[in-house]
Design a protein around this motif. Structure first.
Motif, PDB file in Angstrom:
ATOM      1  N   LEU A  76      20.485  50.982  30.796  1.00 22.16           N
ATOM      2  CA  LEU A  76      19.048  50.741  30.645  1.00 22.16           C
ATOM      3  C   LEU A  76      18.524  51.342  29.343  1.00 22.16           C
ATOM      4  N   TYR A  77      18.998  52.542  28.988  1.00 23.37           N
ATOM      5  CA  TYR A  77      18.581  53.172  27.736  1.00 23.37           C
ATOM      6  C   TYR A  77      18.951  52.292  26.540  1.00 23.37           C
ATOM      7  N   VAL A  78      20.198  51.799  26.491  1.00 28.79           N
ATOM      8  CA  VAL A  78      20.643  50.948  25.383  1.00 28.79           C
ATOM      9  C   VAL A  78      19.825  49.662  25.343  1.00 28.79           C
ATOM     10  N   TYR A  79      19.581  49.052  26.498  1.00 25.71           N
ATOM     11  CA  TYR A  79      18.804  47.817  26.559  1.00 25.71           C
ATOM     12  C   TYR A  79      17.403  48.020  25.994  1.00 25.71           C
ATOM     13  N   PHE A  80      16.692  49.041  26.461  1.00 27.61           N
ATOM     14  CA  PHE A  80      15.321  49.266  25.990  1.00 27.61           C
ATOM     15  C   PHE A  80      15.288  49.773  24.563  1.00 27.61           C
ATOM     16  N   HIS A  81      16.290  50.551  24.150  1.00 25.14           N
ATOM     17  CA  HIS A  81      16.372  51.006  22.767  1.00 25.14           C
ATOM     18  C   HIS A  81      16.527  49.811  21.821  1.00 25.14           C
ATOM     19  N   ASN A  82      17.415  48.869  22.165  1.00 24.20           N
ATOM     20  CA  ASN A  82      17.600  47.674  21.332  1.00 24.20           C
ATOM     21  C   ASN A  82      16.321  46.843  21.270  1.00 24.20           C
ATOM     22  N   ASN A  83      15.614  46.726  22.385  1.00 23.72           N
ATOM     23  CA  ASN A  83      14.381  45.937  22.395  1.00 23.72           C
ATOM     24  C   ASN A  83      13.302  46.526  21.492  1.00 23.72           C
ATOM     25  N   ARG A  84      13.303  47.845  21.291  1.00 24.19           N
ATOM     26  CA  ARG A  84      12.308  48.487  20.424  1.00 24.19           C
ATOM     27  C   ARG A  84      12.630  48.330  18.942  1.00 24.19           C
ATOM     28  N   GLN A  85      13.864  47.977  18.606  1.00 25.36           N
ATOM     29  CA  GLN A  85      14.284  47.858  17.216  1.00 25.36           C
ATOM     30  C   GLN A  85      13.846  46.513  16.640  1.00 25.36           C
ATOM     31  N   SER A  86      13.616  46.491  15.332  1.00 26.03           N
ATOM     32  CA  SER A  86      13.316  45.228  14.667  1.00 26.03           C
ATOM     33  C   SER A  86      14.624  44.542  14.280  1.00 26.03           C
ATOM     34  N   GLN A 105      19.856  43.442  16.226  1.00 23.02           N
ATOM     35  CA  GLN A 105      18.693  44.169  16.732  1.00 23.02           C
ATOM     36  C   GLN A 105      19.244  45.401  17.442  1.00 23.02           C
ATOM     37  N   GLY A 106      19.160  46.550  16.771  1.00 23.01           N
ATOM     38  CA  GLY A 106      19.798  47.750  17.299  1.00 23.01           C
ATOM     39  C   GLY A 106      21.292  47.557  17.272  1.00 23.01           C
ATOM     40  N   SER A 107      21.941  47.579  18.432  1.00 23.60           N
ATOM     41  CA  SER A 107      23.375  47.322  18.514  1.00 23.60           C
ATOM     42  C   SER A 107      23.665  45.955  19.127  1.00 23.60           C
ATOM     43  N   ARG A 108      22.680  45.083  19.152  1.00 23.84           N
ATOM     44  CA  ARG A 108      22.796  43.762  19.773  1.00 23.84           C
ATOM     45  C   ARG A 108      22.967  42.678  18.708  1.00 23.84           C
ATOM     46  N   PHE A 109      23.973  41.815  18.901  1.00 21.72           N
ATOM     47  CA  PHE A 109      24.202  40.659  18.024  1.00 21.72           C
ATOM     48  C   PHE A 109      23.119  39.626  18.282  1.00 21.72           C
ATOM     49  N   ILE A 110      22.475  39.146  17.209  1.00 21.85           N
ATOM     50  CA  ILE A 110      21.463  38.098  17.334  1.00 21.85           C
ATOM     51  C   ILE A 110      21.987  36.773  16.771  1.00 21.85           C
ATOM     52  N   ALA A 111      22.490  36.790  15.518  1.00 22.55           N
ATOM     53  CA  ALA A 111      22.944  35.545  14.888  1.00 22.55           C
ATOM     54  C   ALA A 111      23.838  35.851  13.699  1.00 22.55           C
ATOM     55  N   PHE A 112      24.599  34.846  13.299  1.00 17.28           N
ATOM     56  CA  PHE A 112      25.368  34.898  12.054  1.00 17.28           C
ATOM     57  C   PHE A 112      25.133  33.592  11.331  1.00 17.28           C
ATOM     58  N   GLU A 113      24.629  33.685  10.108  1.00 15.45           N
ATOM     59  CA  GLU A 113      24.364  32.505   9.278  1.00 15.45           C
ATOM     60  C   GLU A 113      25.391  32.486   8.161  1.00 15.45           C
ATOM     61  N   SER A 114      26.368  31.592   8.266  1.00 20.84           N
ATOM     62  CA  SER A 114      27.487  31.533   7.341  1.00 20.84           C
ATOM     63  C   SER A 114      27.063  30.942   5.992  1.00 20.84           C
ATOM     64  N   ASP A 115      27.666  31.451   4.908  1.00 18.04           N
ATOM     65  CA  ASP A 115      27.461  30.882   3.576  1.00 18.04           C
ATOM     66  C   ASP A 115      28.256  29.583   3.418  1.00 18.04           C
ATOM     67  N   ASP A 116      29.228  29.370   4.292  1.00 19.03           N
ATOM     68  CA  ASP A 116      30.158  28.242   4.166  1.00 19.03           C
ATOM     69  C   ASP A 116      29.704  27.030   4.948  1.00 19.03           C
ATOM     70  N   VAL A 117      28.402  26.873   5.165  1.00 20.66           N
ATOM     71  CA  VAL A 117      27.883  25.724   5.883  1.00 20.66           C
ATOM     72  C   VAL A 117      27.997  24.482   5.014  1.00 20.66           C
ATOM     73  N   ILE A 118      28.576  23.444   5.577  1.00 17.93           N
ATOM     74  CA  ILE A 118      28.731  22.192   4.841  1.00 17.93           C
ATOM     75  C   ILE A 118      27.583  21.266   5.235  1.00 17.93           C
ATOM     76  N   LEU A 119      26.802  20.831   4.254  1.00 17.32           N
ATOM     77  CA  LEU A 119      25.695  19.934   4.524  1.00 17.32           C
ATOM     78  C   LEU A 119      26.171  18.505   4.442  1.00 17.32           C
ATOM     79  N   ASP A 120      25.824  17.700   5.433  1.00 14.59           N
ATOM     80  CA  ASP A 120      26.227  16.300   5.493  1.00 14.59           C
ATOM     81  C   ASP A 120      25.064  15.456   4.988  1.00 14.59           C
ATOM     82  N   ASN A 121      25.279  14.707   3.932  1.00 14.56           N
ATOM     83  CA  ASN A 121      24.215  13.902   3.324  1.00 14.56           C
ATOM     84  C   ASN A 121      24.191  12.471   3.818  1.00 14.56           C
TER      85      ASN A 121
END
Length: 118
Positions: free
Chosen positions: A21-31, A101-117
């Motif tokens: 519970l401490y880790v959960y609420f601590h992560n929620n308080r982080q930006s 967010q704290g110790s919680r994984f939110i997202a990973f935005e890869s530089d290697d994204v291939i755009l389809d035209n």
């Protein structure tokens, strides 16, 4: 003696639950925080889930998927549990922006994204 064991188990359960519970609420308080990272590694952890005595067949293995990220500008490597879908999309050595967010994984935005035209 039996009461001592019972109270020991209760105390242990309270400590474990309190920590989670401490880790959960601590992560929620982080930006949200963004880091430039490189994917340092990937691994799976297979396990057999617990089953009741009523089940008789073979229990299929379950997997947890982990990806390790290494900051490009130095720092400690961190590993996060991710979904199977994300695990399959990420490749070791790719770079990008890790959002946490704290110790919680939110997202990973890869530089290697291939755009389809198309």
């Amino acid at each position: 003696m039996d009461q001592f064991v019972l109270w020991g188990i209760i105390a242990f359960a309270v400590i474990v639950l309190g920590r989670r519970l401490y880790v959960y609420f601590h992560n929620n308080r982080q930006s949200h925080h963004s880091l430039r990272v490189r994917i340092a590694g990937k691994h799976k952890r297979q396990y057999r889930p617990r089953r009741s005595n009523e089940q008789t067949g073979a229990v299929p293995k379950k997997c947890d998927y982990y990806v390790s990220f290494s900051p490009l500008d130095g720092g400690t490597e961190q590993a996060f549990r991710v979904s199977e879908h994300l695990f399959e999309q990420m490749h070791e050595g790719n770079t990008g922006v890790l959002v946490i967010q704290g110790s919680r994984f939110i997202a990973f935005e890869s530089d290697d994204v291939i755009l389809d035209n198309d």
